[in-house]
Motif scaffolding. Structure first.
Motif, PDB file in Angstrom:
ATOM      1  N   GLN A   1      30.378 -46.412  30.288  1.00  0.00           N
ATOM      2  CA  GLN A   1      29.228 -45.718  30.083  1.00  0.00           C
ATOM      3  C   GLN A   1      28.489 -46.415  28.915  1.00  0.00           C
ATOM      4  O   GLN A   1      28.895 -46.540  27.664  1.00  0.00           O
ATOM      5  CB  GLN A   1      29.273 -44.414  30.014  1.00  0.00           C
ATOM      6  N   PHE A   2      27.317 -46.946  29.242  1.00  0.00           N
ATOM      7  CA  PHE A   2      25.961 -47.081  28.219  1.00  0.00           C
ATOM      8  C   PHE A   2      25.227 -45.852  28.431  1.00  0.00           C
ATOM      9  O   PHE A   2      24.745 -45.453  29.355  1.00  0.00           O
ATOM     10  CB  PHE A   2      25.141 -48.142  28.295  1.00  0.00           C
ATOM     11  N   GLN A   3      24.975 -45.184  26.988  1.00  0.00           N
ATOM     12  CA  GLN A   3      23.994 -43.908  27.050  1.00  0.00           C
ATOM     13  C   GLN A   3      22.963 -44.740  26.254  1.00  0.00           C
ATOM     14  O   GLN A   3      23.069 -45.053  25.008  1.00  0.00           O
ATOM     15  CB  GLN A   3      24.315 -42.658  26.465  1.00  0.00           C
ATOM     16  N   LEU A   4      21.747 -44.926  26.982  1.00  0.00           N
ATOM     17  CA  LEU A   4      20.654 -45.513  26.367  1.00  0.00           C
ATOM     18  C   LEU A   4      19.592 -44.561  26.086  1.00  0.00           C
ATOM     19  O   LEU A   4      18.839 -44.093  26.776  1.00  0.00           O
ATOM     20  CB  LEU A   4      20.045 -46.822  27.234  1.00  0.00           C
ATOM     21  N   LEU A   5      19.160 -44.598  24.671  1.00  0.00           N
ATOM     22  CA  LEU A   5      18.118 -43.457  24.190  1.00  0.00           C
ATOM     23  C   LEU A   5      17.186 -44.030  24.326  1.00  0.00           C
ATOM     24  O   LEU A   5      16.773 -44.946  23.521  1.00  0.00           O
ATOM     25  CB  LEU A   5      19.014 -42.788  23.092  1.00  0.00           C
ATOM     26  N   LEU A   6      16.044 -43.595  25.059  1.00  0.00           N
ATOM     27  CA  LEU A   6      14.647 -44.055  25.136  1.00  0.00           C
ATOM     28  C   LEU A   6      13.561 -43.487  24.221  1.00  0.00           C
ATOM     29  O   LEU A   6      12.637 -44.116  23.658  1.00  0.00           O
ATOM     30  CB  LEU A   6      14.284 -44.263  26.532  1.00  0.00           C
ATOM     31  N   GLU A   7      13.788 -42.133  24.159  1.00  0.00           N
ATOM     32  CA  GLU A   7      12.859 -41.321  23.419  1.00  0.00           C
ATOM     33  C   GLU A   7      13.669 -40.120  22.760  1.00  0.00           C
ATOM     34  O   GLU A   7      14.753 -39.632  23.143  1.00  0.00           O
ATOM     35  CB  GLU A   7      11.820 -40.800  24.257  1.00  0.00           C
ATOM     36  N   GLY A   8      13.109 -39.894  21.433  1.00  0.00           N
ATOM     37  CA  GLY A   8      13.925 -38.694  20.863  1.00  0.00           C
ATOM     38  C   GLY A   8      15.087 -38.993  19.985  1.00  0.00           C
ATOM     39  O   GLY A   8      15.198 -40.109  19.714  1.00  0.00           O
ATOM     40  N   SER A   9      15.897 -37.903  19.926  1.00  0.00           N
ATOM     41  CA  SER A   9      16.983 -38.372  19.192  1.00  0.00           C
ATOM     42  C   SER A   9      18.178 -37.505  19.422  1.00  0.00           C
ATOM     43  O   SER A   9      18.011 -36.430  20.511  1.00  0.00           O
ATOM     44  CB  SER A   9      16.849 -37.448  17.400  1.00  0.00           C
ATOM     45  N   MET A  10      19.449 -37.821  19.269  1.00  0.00           N
ATOM     46  CA  MET A  10      20.718 -37.282  19.702  1.00  0.00           C
ATOM     47  C   MET A  10      21.647 -36.886  18.477  1.00  0.00           C
ATOM     48  O   MET A  10      21.828 -37.973  17.673  1.00  0.00           O
ATOM     49  CB  MET A  10      21.590 -37.925  20.684  1.00  0.00           C
TER      50      MET A  10
ATOM     51  N   HIS B   1      24.776 -45.687  22.904  1.00  0.00           N
ATOM     52  CA  HIS B   1      25.978 -45.242  22.724  1.00  0.00           C
ATOM     53  C   HIS B   1      26.914 -45.692  23.996  1.00  0.00           C
ATOM     54  O   HIS B   1      26.818 -45.480  25.132  1.00  0.00           O
ATOM     55  CB  HIS B   1      26.069 -43.853  22.747  1.00  0.00           C
ATOM     56  N   TYR B   2      27.886 -46.427  23.408  1.00  0.00           N
ATOM     57  CA  TYR B   2      28.762 -46.907  24.427  1.00  0.00           C
ATOM     58  C   TYR B   2      30.326 -46.176  24.397  1.00  0.00           C
ATOM     59  O   TYR B   2      30.652 -46.037  23.244  1.00  0.00           O
ATOM     60  CB  TYR B   2      28.870 -48.381  24.353  1.00  0.00           C
ATOM     61  N   THR B   3      30.799 -45.804  25.650  1.00  0.00           N
ATOM     62  CA  THR B   3      32.215 -45.455  25.489  1.00  0.00           C
ATOM     63  C   THR B   3      32.903 -46.072  26.732  1.00  0.00           C
ATOM     64  O   THR B   3      32.401 -46.138  27.938  1.00  0.00           O
ATOM     65  CB  THR B   3      32.092 -43.758  25.773  1.00  0.00           C
ATOM     66  N   GLU B   4      34.284 -46.491  26.534  1.00  0.00           N
ATOM     67  CA  GLU B   4      35.029 -46.855  27.381  1.00  0.00           C
ATOM     68  C   GLU B   4      35.443 -45.642  28.411  1.00  0.00           C
ATOM     69  O   GLU B   4      34.915 -44.580  28.034  1.00  0.00           O
ATOM     70  CB  GLU B   4      36.397 -47.029  26.840  1.00  0.00           C
ATOM     71  N   HIS B   5      35.830 -45.991  29.680  1.00  0.00           N
ATOM     72  CA  HIS B   5      36.222 -44.849  30.576  1.00  0.00           C
ATOM     73  C   HIS B   5      36.956 -43.652  29.841  1.00  0.00           C
ATOM     74  O   HIS B   5      37.772 -44.099  29.096  1.00  0.00           O
ATOM     75  CB  HIS B   5      37.121 -45.372  31.788  1.00  0.00           C
ATOM     76  N   ASN B   6      36.690 -42.377  29.938  1.00  0.00           N
ATOM     77  CA  ASN B   6      37.370 -41.277  29.827  1.00  0.00           C
ATOM     78  C   ASN B   6      37.563 -41.155  28.142  1.00  0.00           C
ATOM     79  O   ASN B   6      38.196 -40.169  27.591  1.00  0.00           O
ATOM     80  CB  ASN B   6      38.897 -41.402  30.218  1.00  0.00           C
ATOM     81  N   VAL B   7      36.608 -41.863  27.551  1.00  0.00           N
ATOM     82  CA  VAL B   7      36.595 -41.395  25.894  1.00  0.00           C
ATOM     83  C   VAL B   7      35.802 -40.371  25.766  1.00  0.00           C
ATOM     84  O   VAL B   7      34.489 -40.260  26.097  1.00  0.00           O
ATOM     85  CB  VAL B   7      35.964 -42.827  25.232  1.00  0.00           C
TER      86      VAL B   7
ATOM     87  N   ARG C   1      37.376 -47.229  22.877  1.00  0.00           N
ATOM     88  CA  ARG C   1      36.449 -47.789  22.377  1.00  0.00           C
ATOM     89  C   ARG C   1      35.168 -47.021  22.465  1.00  0.00           C
ATOM     90  O   ARG C   1      34.677 -46.437  23.338  1.00  0.00           O
ATOM     91  CB  ARG C   1      36.045 -49.459  22.412  1.00  0.00           C
ATOM     92  N   GLU C   2      34.422 -46.670  21.065  1.00  0.00           N
ATOM     93  CA  GLU C   2      32.980 -46.332  21.123  1.00  0.00           C
ATOM     94  C   GLU C   2      32.353 -47.034  19.989  1.00  0.00           C
ATOM     95  O   GLU C   2      32.680 -46.900  18.960  1.00  0.00           O
ATOM     96  CB  GLU C   2      33.364 -44.448  20.934  1.00  0.00           C
TER      97      GLU C   2
END
Length: 251
Positions: free
Chosen positions: A61-70, A83-89, A129-130
């Motif tokens: 998965q890629f989480q692509l933050l377009l606006e705001g903060s996490m 934010h990238y994570t391998e499967h099941n991370v 990986r993350e």
């Protein structure tokens, strides 16, 4: 595979609002639903200050933050960021703020498993990986082969998956080689056209493994593109469906 079916203009996708446990809500656009074991892409806006509990997805998965903060326990993302994570991370919890808007991108259906599920959390990939990076952490550099264009490399290809932000002048044509495992091309600002369709901000195209896609042509005001390329971890389907999970939330 025809990339026409994977070219999504954000303004054409309906919104859905769902309640979240403990208060708050999430507004969603289901760009791609993972049909026929294909790509899954979701645009999500989570209500201000909500804390998302620890969980993982059954796909790279890629989480692509377009606006705001996490805000995570040990790092913070400020848009634009990835934010990238391998499967099941597993990851989280994280709290959103500043008008949160993100894309959740998979090459195959991902679903979601909460870490509070004592039985299913045994599937967690704790050695996977993350990677994270905010655009403000990286300097601009010239984009090879394109006069007047520049890029920021958020995740270098040497790590496996890769992410680049491209600042493109008007009329520039962006054409990449066929990806080995799949690639998303997202419009952050400006406009670009592809496969006979114009894309505005938050629009995207998914290019499947082995597919040689036509060039993206930037509009009259230019465009800022984000290119997210998967590696071998995206090759397999580990089960799960985000669409089915959302359907359960509506019940």
């Amino acid at each position: 595979m025809n990339t026409q079916q994977f070219t999504i203009e954000s303004s054409e996708v309906a919104w859905k609002t769902l309640p979240l446990e403990g208060g708050g809500e999430v507004r969603l656009q289901m760009y791609l639903k993972g049909a026929d074991d294909g790509p899954e892409a979701i645009h999500a806006r989570i209500s201000e200050g909500y804390e998302v509990e620890p969980h993982f997805h059954l796909a790279a998965q890629f989480q692509l933050l377009l606006e705001g903060s996490m805000e995570f326990p040990v790092f913070r993302l400020d848009a634009p960021a990835v934010h990238y994570t391998e499967h099941n991370v597993p990851y989280g919890p994280f709290k959103v703020s500043g008008g949160h808007s993100m894309l959740v991108l998979h090459t195959k259906p991902g679903g979601v498993i909460m870490m509070r599920d004592k039985e299913r959390r045994r599937q967690a990939n704790t050695r996977g990986r993350e990677f994270t990076c905010c655009a403000h952490e990286v300097e601009w550099e010239p984009l090879p082969g394109h006069d007047g264009a520049r890029r920021k490399v958020l995740i270098p290809a040497s790590r496996g998956p890769s992410v680049e932000i491209l600042e493109c002048p008007p009329g520039m044509r962006f054409a990449a080689e066929a990806p080995t495992y799949g690639r998303y091309e997202v419009v952050l600002t400006g406009t670009a056209s592809a496969d006979g369709k114009q894309l505005g901000p938050k629009g995207l195209r998914f290019v499947a493994a082995g597919e040689q896609a036509s060039a993206l042509t930037c509009g009259a005001q230019g465009a800022t593109l984000i290119v997210l390329t998967f590696d071998r971890d995206a090759e397999k389907n580990y089960g799960g469906s985000t669409e089915e999970m959302l359907a359960r939330m509506e019940q």
